[in-house]
Write a protein that holds these residues in place. Structure first.
Motif, mmCIF file in Angstrom:
data_model
loop_
_atom_site.group_PDB
_atom_site.id
_atom_site.type_symbol
_atom_site.label_atom_id
_atom_site.label_comp_id
_atom_site.label_asym_id
_atom_site.label_seq_id
_atom_site.Cartn_x
_atom_site.Cartn_y
_atom_site.Cartn_z
ATOM 1 N N ASP A 135 0.511 4.791 -6.154
ATOM 2 C CA ASP A 135 0.293 4.876 -4.709
ATOM 3 C C ASP A 135 0.610 3.572 -3.983
ATOM 4 O OD1 ASP A 135 -0.529 7.480 -4.979
ATOM 5 O OD2 ASP A 135 -2.683 7.011 -4.984
ATOM 6 N N ARG A 136 0.830 2.482 -4.709
ATOM 7 C CA ARG A 136 1.055 1.188 -4.052
ATOM 8 C C ARG A 136 2.352 1.160 -3.262
ATOM 9 N NH1 ARG A 136 -0.186 -2.161 -9.531
ATOM 10 N NH2 ARG A 136 -2.327 -1.392 -9.847
ATOM 11 N N ALA A 137 3.267 2.066 -3.567
ATOM 12 C CA ALA A 137 4.546 2.114 -2.847
ATOM 13 C C ALA A 137 4.342 2.411 -1.362
ATOM 14 C CB ALA A 137 5.461 3.154 -3.477
ATOM 15 N N GLU A 138 3.232 3.027 -0.993
ATOM 16 C CA GLU A 138 2.985 3.368 0.406
ATOM 17 C C GLU A 138 2.361 2.234 1.194
ATOM 18 O OE1 GLU A 138 0.510 6.722 -0.342
ATOM 19 O OE2 GLU A 138 -1.375 5.590 -0.123
ATOM 20 N N LEU A 139 1.923 1.142 0.525
ATOM 21 C CA LEU A 139 1.309 0.024 1.244
ATOM 22 C C LEU A 139 2.303 -0.591 2.225
ATOM 23 C CD1 LEU A 139 -0.705 -1.605 -1.683
ATOM 24 C CD2 LEU A 139 -1.665 -0.619 0.419
ATOM 25 N N GLY A 140 1.813 -0.884 3.415
ATOM 26 C CA GLY A 140 2.677 -1.391 4.470
ATOM 27 C C GLY A 140 3.315 -0.305 5.301
ATOM 28 N N THR A 141 2.911 0.942 5.085
ATOM 29 C CA THR A 141 3.465 2.076 5.830
ATOM 30 C C THR A 141 2.338 2.864 6.492
ATOM 31 O OG1 THR A 141 3.336 3.698 4.026
ATOM 32 C CG2 THR A 141 5.265 2.237 4.075
ATOM 33 N N ALA A 142 2.730 3.824 7.332
ATOM 34 C CA ALA A 142 1.753 4.677 8.001
ATOM 35 C C ALA A 142 0.980 5.533 7.006
ATOM 36 C CB ALA A 142 2.451 5.563 9.032
ATOM 37 N N ALA A 143 1.625 5.875 5.890
ATOM 38 C CA ALA A 143 0.952 6.685 4.877
ATOM 39 C C ALA A 143 -0.261 5.956 4.308
ATOM 40 C CB ALA A 143 1.940 7.040 3.756
ATOM 41 N N ALA A 144 -0.150 4.632 4.135
ATOM 42 C CA ALA A 144 -1.285 3.859 3.632
ATOM 43 C C ALA A 144 -2.426 3.852 4.640
ATOM 44 C CB ALA A 144 -0.835 2.432 3.323
ATOM 45 N N LEU A 145 -2.104 3.724 5.927
ATOM 46 C CA LEU A 145 -3.156 3.734 6.944
ATOM 47 C C LEU A 145 -3.882 5.072 6.969
ATOM 48 C CD1 LEU A 145 -1.442 1.868 9.935
ATOM 49 C CD2 LEU A 145 -2.987 0.959 8.192
ATOM 50 N N ALA A 185 -9.931 -1.738 12.929
ATOM 51 C CA ALA A 185 -9.205 -0.861 12.004
ATOM 52 C C ALA A 185 -8.122 -1.636 11.261
ATOM 53 C CB ALA A 185 -8.570 0.291 12.776
ATOM 54 N N ALA A 186 -7.813 -1.173 10.077
ATOM 55 C CA ALA A 186 -6.710 -1.746 9.312
ATOM 56 C C ALA A 186 -5.397 -1.455 10.038
ATOM 57 C CB ALA A 186 -6.684 -1.164 7.900
ATOM 58 N N GLY A 187 -4.405 -2.315 9.818
ATOM 59 C CA GLY A 187 -3.110 -2.141 10.465
ATOM 60 C C GLY A 187 -1.978 -2.456 9.511
ATOM 61 N N THR A 188 -0.755 -2.351 10.032
ATOM 62 C CA THR A 188 0.444 -2.670 9.262
ATOM 63 C C THR A 188 1.068 -3.932 9.837
ATOM 64 O OG1 THR A 188 0.864 -0.348 8.756
ATOM 65 C CG2 THR A 188 2.721 -1.859 8.550
ATOM 66 N N GLU A 189 1.319 -4.917 8.964
ATOM 67 C CA GLU A 189 1.836 -6.205 9.433
ATOM 68 C C GLU A 189 2.599 -6.884 8.300
ATOM 69 O OE1 GLU A 189 0.066 -10.368 11.352
ATOM 70 O OE2 GLU A 189 -1.153 -8.541 11.303
ATOM 71 N N ALA A 190 3.625 -7.639 8.661
ATOM 72 C CA ALA A 190 4.362 -8.416 7.668
ATOM 73 C C ALA A 190 3.553 -9.653 7.292
ATOM 74 C CB ALA A 190 5.720 -8.826 8.215
ATOM 75 N N VAL A 191 3.638 -10.071 6.038
ATOM 76 C CA VAL A 191 2.909 -11.237 5.572
ATOM 77 C C VAL A 191 3.837 -12.098 4.724
ATOM 78 C CG1 VAL A 191 2.049 -10.031 3.516
ATOM 79 C CG2 VAL A 191 0.825 -12.036 4.377
ATOM 80 N N GLY A 192 3.709 -13.421 4.888
ATOM 81 C CA GLY A 192 4.487 -14.328 4.072
ATOM 82 C C GLY A 192 3.861 -14.481 2.691
ATOM 83 N N THR A 193 4.681 -14.393 1.649
ATOM 84 C CA THR A 193 4.209 -14.545 0.281
ATOM 85 C C THR A 193 5.031 -15.638 -0.410
ATOM 86 O OG1 THR A 193 5.712 -12.980 -0.779
ATOM 87 C CG2 THR A 193 3.736 -12.069 0.267
ATOM 88 N N SER A 194 4.701 -15.927 -1.652
ATOM 89 C CA SER A 194 5.426 -16.945 -2.399
ATOM 90 C C SER A 194 6.869 -16.554 -2.670
ATOM 91 C CB SER A 194 4.713 -17.221 -3.724
ATOM 92 O OG SER A 194 4.618 -16.033 -4.490
ATOM 93 N N THR A 195 7.194 -15.283 -2.495
ATOM 94 C CA THR A 195 8.561 -14.816 -2.721
ATOM 95 C C THR A 195 9.201 -14.253 -1.446
ATOM 96 O OG1 THR A 195 7.704 -12.674 -3.478
ATOM 97 C CG2 THR A 195 8.159 -14.344 -5.160
ATOM 98 N N GLY A 196 8.646 -14.630 -0.284
ATOM 99 C CA GLY A 196 9.212 -14.186 0.976
ATOM 100 C C GLY A 196 8.318 -13.190 1.699
ATOM 101 N N PRO A 197 8.700 -12.795 2.917
ATOM 102 C CA PRO A 197 7.891 -11.852 3.702
ATOM 103 C C PRO A 197 7.882 -10.464 3.080
ATOM 104 C CG PRO A 197 9.970 -12.304 4.812
ATOM 105 C CD PRO A 197 9.907 -13.247 3.645
ATOM 106 N N ARG A 198 6.723 -9.814 3.196
ATOM 107 C CA ARG A 198 6.558 -8.466 2.661
ATOM 108 C C ARG A 198 5.774 -7.619 3.670
ATOM 109 N NH1 ARG A 198 9.719 -10.321 -0.249
ATOM 110 N NH2 ARG A 198 9.757 -10.457 -2.538
#
Length: 277
Positions: free
Chosen positions: A257-267, A76-89
Motif C-alpha cells: 500500500d505504500r505506493a499510494e503515499l503522496g496521493t489522494a488515495a492515501a488521504l 487534517a493530513a495533506g499531500t506535500e513534497a518533502v526534501g529527502t537525502s536522495t531528493g524531493p519526494r
C-alpha cells in the motif's frame, strides 16, 4: 489488517480545557514562584536579582501562552513534497505546530537576559561582596543558570522550526518516514523498521489524561541507520496522533500500500483511521 476509527483513542482529549491546565500545572507553580520572588527582590532594591527572576517568569509565561495558542482542533493530513537525502519526494504529511520567528527571537532574548543577569549577580555576590551563606548563593546561581540554559535551548528549537523552509511535520513517502521537528530533520526507511510504539520518556509520565508523550519509530539494531530511534513529540503535532499512529502501523504492516503515499488515495485511507469522537 488495517485499523479502524472505532478503536479506543490514546490521546483524547488533548490540547484544551482541564487537560491542558493539568499538564501545565508545574509551569503555573514555577511561574508563581519566580514572579513572587522577583517582585520581592525588586521591592527590596535588588535589581540584578529581580531582573533574572522576572525574566525567568516571563519566559515561563510565554511557554504557557504558546501552549494555549495551539489550535484545539486537529489539522487534517495533506499531500506535500518533502526534501529527502536522495531528493524531493511526494509525501502524505501530518503537520506540526510552527512557531513564529518573532516568538522564537523573544524567547532567545529572554534567555540572554537571564544568563547575563545571573553572571552579574554571581560575580557581585561571590567576588565583590562575599555574601554569606555561600551555599545559598551557589544554589541560586545554579538555579538561574539552569533556567537560562533551558530557555535558550527552547528558543533554539523554536528558531529551528521558524527558520526552516520545510513545514514541520511527519512525512510518509513510498520509501521512508521523514520527520521535520524542533529536534531537526531525520528520516528512516520503512524496510529498516523494527517497531512503532507510543511511549513516555524514561522515568517520566505526563500529567493528565493526555496519552504517551512520544511516538517512537525504532530501527532494527545493526542496520545502516544505526540503533537511534526516530522520536515524534506528540505535543508538537497539530495532526491527530491517534490517526498518525494507525497510519504508521498500517503502512509498515502493508508494504504494497505504500505506493499510494503522496496521493489522494492515501488521504482517503488516512481518513478511515480518524478516531471517532
Amino acid at each position: 489488517m488495517s485499523k479502524s476509527g472505532s478503536e479506543p483513542m490514546l490521546w483524547a482529549p488533548r490540547h484544551s480545557g482541564w487537560n491542558l491546565a493539568h499538564h501545565l500545572l508545574p509551569s503555573f507553580v514555577l511561574l508563581a514562584f519566580l514572579a513572587g520572588t522577583g517582585v520581592y527582590a525588586l521591592l527590596h532594591e535588588r535589581p540584578v536579582l529581580s531582573t533574572g527572576l522576572l525574566a525567568s517568569a516571563l519566559a515561563v509565561l510565554m511557554g504557557v501562552v504558546a501552549a494555549y495558542r495551539r489550535p484545539t482542533a486537529d489539522q487534517a493530513a495533506g499531500t506535500e513534497a518533502v526534501g529527502t537525502s536522495t531528493g524531493p519526494r511526494a509525501a502524505t504529511c501530518f503537520p506540526m505546530f510552527r512557531t513564529s520567528p518573532q516568538w522564537a527571537a523573544a524567547v532567545m532574548g529572554l534567555a540572554v537576559v537571564i544568563l547575563v543577569a545571573t553572571v552579574a549577580l554571581s560575580a557581585r555576590l561571590l567576588i565583590i561582596h562575599s555574601y554569606d551563606p555561600m551555599v545559598l548563593i551557589v544554589l541560586l546561581t545554579i538555579f538561574l543558570l539552569g533556567i537560562g540554559v533551558y530557555v535558550l535551548n527552547r528558543g533554539i528549537r523554536m528558531a529551528r522550526i521558524a527558520a526552516a523552509s520545510q513545514d514541520p511535520g511527519v512525512y510518509l513517502t513510498r520509501s521512508r518516514i521523514v520527520l521535520h521537528s524542533s529536534r531537526g530533520t531525520r528520516e528512516i526507511y520503512w524496510n529498516d523498521l523494527e517497531g512503532i510504539e507510543p511511549t513516555d520518556p524514561a522515568r517520566h509520565r505526563p500529567l493528565g489524561k493526555r496519552g504517551p508523550a512520544w511516538i517512537v519509530v525504532r530501527p532494527r539494531a545493526g542496520d545502516a541507520v544505526g540503533a537511534k530511534p526516530l522520536v515524534i513529540l506528540v505535543h508538537e503535532l497539530t495532526a491527530n496522533p491517534d490517526q498518525l499512529m494507525r497510519t504508521l502501523e498500517h503502512y509498515w504492516a502493508n508494504p504494497a500500500d505504500r505506493a499510494e503515499l503522496g496521493t489522494a488515495a492515501a488521504l482517503e485511507r488516512v481518513r478511515g483511521f480518524e478516531p471517532l469522537p
